[in-house]
Design a protein around this motif. Structure first.
Motif, PDB file in Angstrom:
ATOM      1  N   ARG A   1      -6.539  -9.231  -4.868  1.00  0.00           N
ATOM      2  CA  ARG A   1      -7.926  -9.579  -5.201  1.00  0.00           C
ATOM      3  C   ARG A   1      -8.261  -9.109  -6.610  1.00  0.00           C
ATOM      4  NH1 ARG A   1     -12.056  -6.547  -5.623  1.00  0.00           N
ATOM      5  NH2 ARG A   1     -11.104  -4.812  -4.471  1.00  0.00           N
TER       6      ARG A   1
ATOM      7  N   LEU B   1      -4.432   1.333  -2.424  1.00  0.00           N
ATOM      8  CA  LEU B   1      -4.981   0.004  -2.155  1.00  0.00           C
ATOM      9  C   LEU B   1      -4.004  -0.801  -1.302  1.00  0.00           C
ATOM     10  CD1 LEU B   1      -6.234  -0.989  -5.727  1.00  0.00           C
ATOM     11  CD2 LEU B   1      -7.698  -0.408  -3.784  1.00  0.00           C
ATOM     12  N   SER B   2      -4.527  -1.678  -0.461  1.00  0.00           N
ATOM     13  CA  SER B   2      -3.652  -2.583   0.280  1.00  0.00           C
ATOM     14  C   SER B   2      -3.137  -3.670  -0.658  1.00  0.00           C
ATOM     15  CB  SER B   2      -4.426  -3.233   1.430  1.00  0.00           C
ATOM     16  OG  SER B   2      -5.410  -4.135   0.916  1.00  0.00           O
TER      17      SER B   2
ATOM     18  N   SER C   1       0.838  -1.193   0.000  1.00  0.00           N
ATOM     19  CA  SER C   1       0.000   0.000   0.000  1.00  0.00           C
ATOM     20  C   SER C   1       0.876   1.247   0.000  1.00  0.00           C
ATOM     21  CB  SER C   1      -0.905   0.009   1.235  1.00  0.00           C
ATOM     22  OG  SER C   1      -1.708   1.166   1.255  1.00  0.00           O
TER      23      SER C   1
ATOM     24  N   ASP D   1      -3.470  -6.818  -0.255  1.00  0.00           N
ATOM     25  CA  ASP D   1      -4.545  -7.806  -0.406  1.00  0.00           C
ATOM     26  C   ASP D   1      -5.578  -7.355  -1.429  1.00  0.00           C
ATOM     27  OD1 ASP D   1      -3.387  -9.516   1.391  1.00  0.00           O
ATOM     28  OD2 ASP D   1      -4.681  -8.964   3.071  1.00  0.00           O
ATOM     29  N   GLU D   2      -5.892  -6.065  -1.427  1.00  0.00           N
ATOM     30  CA  GLU D   2      -6.857  -5.545  -2.405  1.00  0.00           C
ATOM     31  C   GLU D   2      -6.304  -5.643  -3.818  1.00  0.00           C
ATOM     32  OE1 GLU D   2      -9.396  -2.167  -0.007  1.00  0.00           O
ATOM     33  OE2 GLU D   2      -7.278  -1.750  -0.431  1.00  0.00           O
ATOM     34  N   LYS D   3      -5.015  -5.362  -3.979  1.00  0.00           N
ATOM     35  CA  LYS D   3      -4.399  -5.481  -5.309  1.00  0.00           C
ATOM     36  C   LYS D   3      -4.392  -6.933  -5.774  1.00  0.00           C
ATOM     37  CE  LYS D   3      -1.447  -1.419  -4.709  1.00  0.00           C
ATOM     38  NZ  LYS D   3      -0.105  -0.933  -4.348  1.00  0.00           N
TER      39      LYS D   3
END
Length: 209
Positions: free
Chosen positions: A182, A175-176, A27, A178-180
């Motif tokens: 996902r 974005l974190s 992030s 994990d979000e990237k």
């Protein structure tokens, strides 16, 4: 029938590509990529300018070198600012190496003109980015709106002007990890819609009528 790909082809099974799909920037950091020589439909200058003004964003051009892009976009667009170089250039790269390079980026950037000639069809660059597991930052000037969902497998630009691009780059940067990751998974799922196997049976049934 849209342009199709073979997701079982060797270039999509490259070990470097497969590993890159499992990774992302932390992030607050953002890796962008543009593969190919910008064409008449592309408005990549706005992305280059935005990358030079948004903190912790790095843009890589695959294909053209700095001199070539300077002639296409204007030398002032790709010069480093006072905070240092945020844009680099690979120069010419063998075609079979490009997917792995794209996979190492957090997002591909594809900004097309909203003129009528750019409305039809689906950009090959966009399909290949999804197949690499790399979500896209893109305008929706053609059929992209049927596949790209904002915040899911990419980010959608409405106008593609500099202020909007800078805003979206900040959004993507923050974005974190994990979000990237996902969004990587969602990009790859979207790419499966373009695998030729999806069309074999419908085409067989159509031709059999």
């Amino acid at each position: 029938m849209p342009a199709t790909i073979d997701l079982e082809a060797i270039k999509w099974r490259n070990p470097d590509l497969l590993q890159a799909r499992k990774e992302s920037s932390p992030s607050g950091k953002l890796q962008l990529i543009y593969a190919g020589v910008p064409g008449r439909k592309d408005r990549i200058a706005q992305v280059a300018q935005a990358a030079s003004h948004v903190r912790d964003v790095h843009l890589t051009f695959v294909g053209p070198d700095q001199k070539e892009l300077g002639l296409l976009l204007g030398a002032d667009v790709i010069e480093p600012d006072e905070s240092g170089q945020r844009i680099d250039f690979t120069g010419k790269v063998a075609a079979d190496r490009v997917p792995a390079l794209v996979a190492k980026a957090d997002f591909s950037v594809i900004i097309r003109s909203d003129e009528r000639y750019a409305q039809a069809g689906f950009p090959t660059k966009l399909v290949e980015s999804l197949a690499s597991g790399t979500p896209v930052i893109t305008t929706v000037s053609g059929d992209e709106a049927t596949v790209i969902e904002d915040g899911k497998n990419g980010f959608v630009l409405r106008s593609g002007d500099l202020e909007e691009v800078m805003s979206v780059l900040r959004r993507a940067r923050d974005l974190s990890s994990d979000e990237k990751l996902r969004m990587r998974g969602e990009a790859l799922r979207a790419a499966r819609k373009f695998d030729y196997r999806e069309y074999v049976e419908p085409l067989r049934l159509f031709l059999g009528k």
